[in-house]
Enzyme design. Sequence first.
Site, PDB file in Angstrom:
ATOM      1  N   PHE A  81       0.798  -1.247   0.042  1.00 36.46           N
ATOM      2  CA  PHE A  81      -0.202  -0.046   0.104  1.00 36.46           C
ATOM      3  C   PHE A  81       0.948   1.197  -0.058  1.00 36.46           C
ATOM      4  O   PHE A  81       0.274   2.439  -0.080  1.00 36.46           O
ATOM      5  CB  PHE A  81      -0.769  -0.131   1.178  1.00 36.46           C
ATOM      6  CG  PHE A  81      -0.639  -0.788   2.174  1.00 36.46           C
ATOM      7  CD1 PHE A  81      -1.144  -1.779   2.540  1.00 36.46           C
ATOM      8  CD2 PHE A  81       0.337  -0.123   3.324  1.00 36.46           C
ATOM      9  CE1 PHE A  81      -0.604  -2.630   3.938  1.00 36.46           C
ATOM     10  CE2 PHE A  81       0.789  -0.830   4.588  1.00 36.46           C
ATOM     11  CZ  PHE A  81       0.291  -2.069   4.592  1.00 36.46           C
ATOM     12  N   LYS A 145      -7.650  -3.625  16.570  1.00 31.76           N
ATOM     13  CA  LYS A 145      -6.903  -3.006  17.630  1.00 31.76           C
ATOM     14  C   LYS A 145      -5.237  -3.314  17.345  1.00 31.76           C
ATOM     15  O   LYS A 145      -5.199  -4.412  16.904  1.00 31.76           O
ATOM     16  CB  LYS A 145      -7.321  -3.361  18.863  1.00 31.76           C
ATOM     17  CG  LYS A 145      -7.185  -5.004  19.165  1.00 31.76           C
ATOM     18  CD  LYS A 145      -7.373  -4.890  20.701  1.00 31.76           C
ATOM     19  CE  LYS A 145      -6.217  -4.849  21.602  1.00 31.76           C
ATOM     20  NZ  LYS A 145      -5.190  -5.988  21.870  1.00 31.76           N
ATOM     21  N   HIS A 175     -12.322  -7.166  20.156  1.00 34.55           N
ATOM     22  CA  HIS A 175     -13.215  -8.383  20.013  1.00 34.55           C
ATOM     23  C   HIS A 175     -13.534  -8.834  21.296  1.00 34.55           C
ATOM     24  O   HIS A 175     -14.637  -9.647  21.128  1.00 34.55           O
ATOM     25  CB  HIS A 175     -12.211  -9.479  19.451  1.00 34.55           C
ATOM     26  CG  HIS A 175     -11.018 -10.074  20.455  1.00 34.55           C
ATOM     27  ND1 HIS A 175      -9.938  -9.661  20.754  1.00 34.55           N
ATOM     28  CD2 HIS A 175     -11.199 -11.350  21.153  1.00 34.55           C
ATOM     29  CE1 HIS A 175      -9.316 -10.107  21.722  1.00 34.55           C
ATOM     30  NE2 HIS A 175     -10.166 -11.305  22.136  1.00 34.55           N
ATOM     31  N   LYS A 179     -17.793 -11.171  22.414  1.00 37.92           N
ATOM     32  CA  LYS A 179     -17.676 -12.202  23.295  1.00 37.92           C
ATOM     33  C   LYS A 179     -19.266 -12.227  24.051  1.00 37.92           C
ATOM     34  O   LYS A 179     -19.736 -11.211  24.532  1.00 37.92           O
ATOM     35  CB  LYS A 179     -16.904 -12.138  24.607  1.00 37.92           C
ATOM     36  CG  LYS A 179     -15.362 -12.582  24.023  1.00 37.92           C
ATOM     37  CD  LYS A 179     -14.552 -12.652  25.081  1.00 37.92           C
ATOM     38  CE  LYS A 179     -13.020 -12.444  24.518  1.00 37.92           C
ATOM     39  NZ  LYS A 179     -12.566 -13.879  24.439  1.00 37.92           N
ATOM     40  N   GLU A 213      -3.753 -14.028  32.096  1.00 35.80           N
ATOM     41  CA  GLU A 213      -3.391 -14.980  30.859  1.00 35.80           C
ATOM     42  C   GLU A 213      -2.308 -15.963  31.399  1.00 35.80           C
ATOM     43  O   GLU A 213      -1.323 -15.587  32.100  1.00 35.80           O
ATOM     44  CB  GLU A 213      -3.142 -14.494  29.885  1.00 35.80           C
ATOM     45  CG  GLU A 213      -4.258 -13.503  29.193  1.00 35.80           C
ATOM     46  CD  GLU A 213      -3.856 -12.872  27.899  1.00 35.80           C
ATOM     47  OE1 GLU A 213      -4.058 -13.544  26.788  1.00 35.80           O
ATOM     48  OE2 GLU A 213      -3.215 -11.840  27.705  1.00 35.80           O
ATOM     49  N   ASP A 232      -2.118  -3.134  25.397  1.00 34.69           N
ATOM     50  CA  ASP A 232      -2.509  -4.205  25.006  1.00 34.69           C
ATOM     51  C   ASP A 232      -4.016  -4.808  25.083  1.00 34.69           C
ATOM     52  O   ASP A 232      -4.708  -4.914  24.544  1.00 34.69           O
ATOM     53  CB  ASP A 232      -1.353  -5.386  25.069  1.00 34.69           C
ATOM     54  CG  ASP A 232      -1.835  -6.437  24.097  1.00 34.69           C
ATOM     55  OD1 ASP A 232      -2.358  -6.169  22.857  1.00 34.69           O
ATOM     56  OD2 ASP A 232      -1.644  -7.707  24.562  1.00 34.69           O
ATOM     57  N   HIS A 237      -9.914  -4.108  26.198  1.00 34.40           N
ATOM     58  CA  HIS A 237     -10.741  -4.999  26.747  1.00 34.40           C
ATOM     59  C   HIS A 237     -11.143  -4.376  28.152  1.00 34.40           C
ATOM     60  O   HIS A 237     -12.364  -4.705  28.500  1.00 34.40           O
ATOM     61  CB  HIS A 237      -9.982  -6.275  26.758  1.00 34.40           C
ATOM     62  CG  HIS A 237      -9.386  -6.755  25.370  1.00 34.40           C
ATOM     63  ND1 HIS A 237      -9.988  -6.373  24.358  1.00 34.40           N
ATOM     64  CD2 HIS A 237      -8.492  -7.308  25.319  1.00 34.40           C
ATOM     65  CE1 HIS A 237      -9.405  -6.920  23.195  1.00 34.40           C
ATOM     66  NE2 HIS A 237      -8.067  -7.498  23.497  1.00 34.40           N
ATOM     67  N   LYS A 321       0.537 -11.433  31.716  1.00 35.17           N
ATOM     68  CA  LYS A 321       1.004 -12.471  30.800  1.00 35.17           C
ATOM     69  C   LYS A 321       1.585 -13.611  31.817  1.00 35.17           C
ATOM     70  O   LYS A 321       2.340 -13.278  32.735  1.00 35.17           O
ATOM     71  CB  LYS A 321       1.841 -12.127  29.474  1.00 35.17           C
ATOM     72  CG  LYS A 321       1.174 -11.305  28.556  1.00 35.17           C
ATOM     73  CD  LYS A 321       0.557 -12.150  27.754  1.00 35.17           C
ATOM     74  CE  LYS A 321       0.037 -11.290  26.390  1.00 35.17           C
ATOM     75  NZ  LYS A 321      -0.991 -11.947  25.405  1.00 35.17           N
ATOM     76  N   LYS A 326      -5.904 -18.576  33.395  1.00 33.00           N
ATOM     77  CA  LYS A 326      -6.492 -17.612  32.153  1.00 33.00           C
ATOM     78  C   LYS A 326      -7.773 -17.309  33.056  1.00 33.00           C
ATOM     79  O   LYS A 326      -8.623 -18.206  33.071  1.00 33.00           O
ATOM     80  CB  LYS A 326      -6.723 -18.349  30.997  1.00 33.00           C
ATOM     81  CG  LYS A 326      -7.785 -17.612  30.300  1.00 33.00           C
ATOM     82  CD  LYS A 326      -7.317 -16.974  28.951  1.00 33.00           C
ATOM     83  CE  LYS A 326      -8.312 -16.296  28.076  1.00 33.00           C
ATOM     84  NZ  LYS A 326      -7.587 -15.475  27.088  1.00 33.00           N
TER      85      LYS A 326
HETATM   86  C1  BG6 Z   1      -5.712  -9.491  22.751  1.00 33.33           C
HETATM   87  C2  BG6 Z   1      -4.336  -9.201  22.884  1.00 33.33           C
HETATM   88  O1  BG6 Z   1      -6.352  -8.210  22.035  1.00 33.33           O
HETATM   89  O2  BG6 Z   1      -6.382 -10.094  23.475  1.00 33.33           O
HETATM   90  C3  BG6 Z   1      -3.392 -10.507  23.286  1.00 33.33           C
HETATM   91  O3  BG6 Z   1      -3.488  -8.531  21.836  1.00 33.33           O
HETATM   92  C4  BG6 Z   1      -4.344 -11.052  24.268  1.00 33.33           C
HETATM   93  O4  BG6 Z   1      -2.385 -10.287  24.035  1.00 33.33           O
HETATM   94  C5  BG6 Z   1      -5.823 -11.369  23.753  1.00 33.33           C
HETATM   95  O5  BG6 Z   1      -3.792 -12.499  24.674  1.00 33.33           O
HETATM   96  C6  BG6 Z   1      -6.715 -12.058  24.919  1.00 33.33           C
HETATM   97  O6  BG6 Z   1      -7.908 -12.196  24.225  1.00 33.33           O
HETATM   98  P1  BG6 Z   1      -8.716 -13.497  24.601  1.00 33.33           P
HETATM   99  O7  BG6 Z   1      -9.890 -13.538  23.977  1.00 33.33           O
HETATM  100  O8  BG6 Z   1      -7.682 -14.533  24.531  1.00 33.33           O
HETATM  101  O9  BG6 Z   1      -9.216 -13.450  26.089  1.00 33.33           O
END
Ligand code: BG6
Length: 464
Positions: A81, A145, A175, A179, A213, A232, A237, A321, A326
Amino acid sequence: MDDVTFIILGATGNLTKKKLIPAIYHLIESKKIKKFAIIGVARNKTQTKTILNKSKKHIKNIKQKVWKELENNFHYLPLDFYQQEKFCSLDPFVKNIEKKNKLSGNRLFYLATLPQHFPVIAKTLKKCALTKKTKNNWVRAVFEKPFGHDLKSAKKINKTIKKIFKEKQIYRIDHYLGKELIQNIAITKFTNTFLEPLLNNRYVDHVQVILSENVGIEERGPFYDKYGVIRDVLQNHMMQMLSLSTMEKPKKFSGNYIRDEKVKILKTVKTTKELVVGQYIGYKKEKGIPKNSKTETFAATKLFVNNKRWKKVPFYLIAGKKMKNKITSVYFQFKKAQCLNINNHCDFKANYLTIQIQPEEGYYLQMNAKVPGEEKVTAVKMDFCHACTFGPNTPAAYETLLEDVIEGDQSSFVRTDEIEQQWKITDKITEQKKKLYKYKIKTYPKQANKLIEKDNRKWHLVVK
Ligand code: BG6
């Protein structure tokens, strides 16, 4: 649903492989899209088959017939691009496919690239006439994102893309908004009369927003190192989890009404200097990470939602992380009930409500009950397990969100003022200079315990 031409910019990246192609596959499988074409664009000189084969392993129980349909309608074009003239060959390429597949020219551009490329991609698409709209078709652009790196860069991107697209054509992805349990937060709050009147500073002791996570940075070293956990996941989120759980009832459950309420909350957020950051041991040995990296992979902080309903209620946020489990949840701890003077037994537990986004999606309510045969009170749990009631196969977030884009529903996407407000809060956190504590894998820095324990509270880092 309308027919659609997906044009994915950044088609050789991880997102396309792991999320976008599987989501489109499921939309085909459930017959939500019937007439479509997918055009992948990226710099690499690769083959359609290579891209698709990499994606295949991210789809469970693949049906050959559905996969064939996807394969037959997938095209790849290596283009840069930044080389505008050559890039414009995309226009006749797309038109040709749309004509062959008898599509009406509804275009969904998916910018699955790093945010610094958004302005140039948007400008190039316009210059090549790809964004031209007629009365009979729609053109929508989805921005993955992270949307920028801080408030300044986000504003800069907004300024450019808004010269090219109207706000109603812009879909900024988070995203988490796709959910099921996140979509459920506000609905549950406002459809259960016993709940909403209790969620305020009269009854709630404190709230925790948790995004722990067990995975590391996976294959995203260079990207992650520029961002860190605050940018991040806290910026997006966790801010969404916070605003959805605390917002007032929107006039309607659609379009801008929900977003208006979320923005009102974000505007009242007051950060504090209470912040602990950490980096897991071994991070600097990950691929693509500089040996002297100071990027945080863990953060815990305290903030306030400074409005009438939530004034003085502390909100504790924790994310990291390579922690033990999780766990993604919003935890409301209520104030303790008054002592009953049964045998001077007063040490019963506080009620809490956990909205568990993952794993074991559901709601968990802790109450108190009398132990049979004894004058004693004990804590008991009431569970709503989402999968037990609704079955295990709810659509994945990207599938739901792509469907929303095709239907022109923006309520689960982030608006200009919302994204800027989220960055404003994040900047206040990231500009603080704090010591970076090391932590072992499967743990987190113990200083984060001090942050909450000095207020006589504890992290609720449990799966249920
Ligand atoms: C993403 C982050 O937006 O979300 C990642 O960039 C993270 O680092 C992830 O692991 C977590 O998403 P989920 O859907 O696995 O909870």
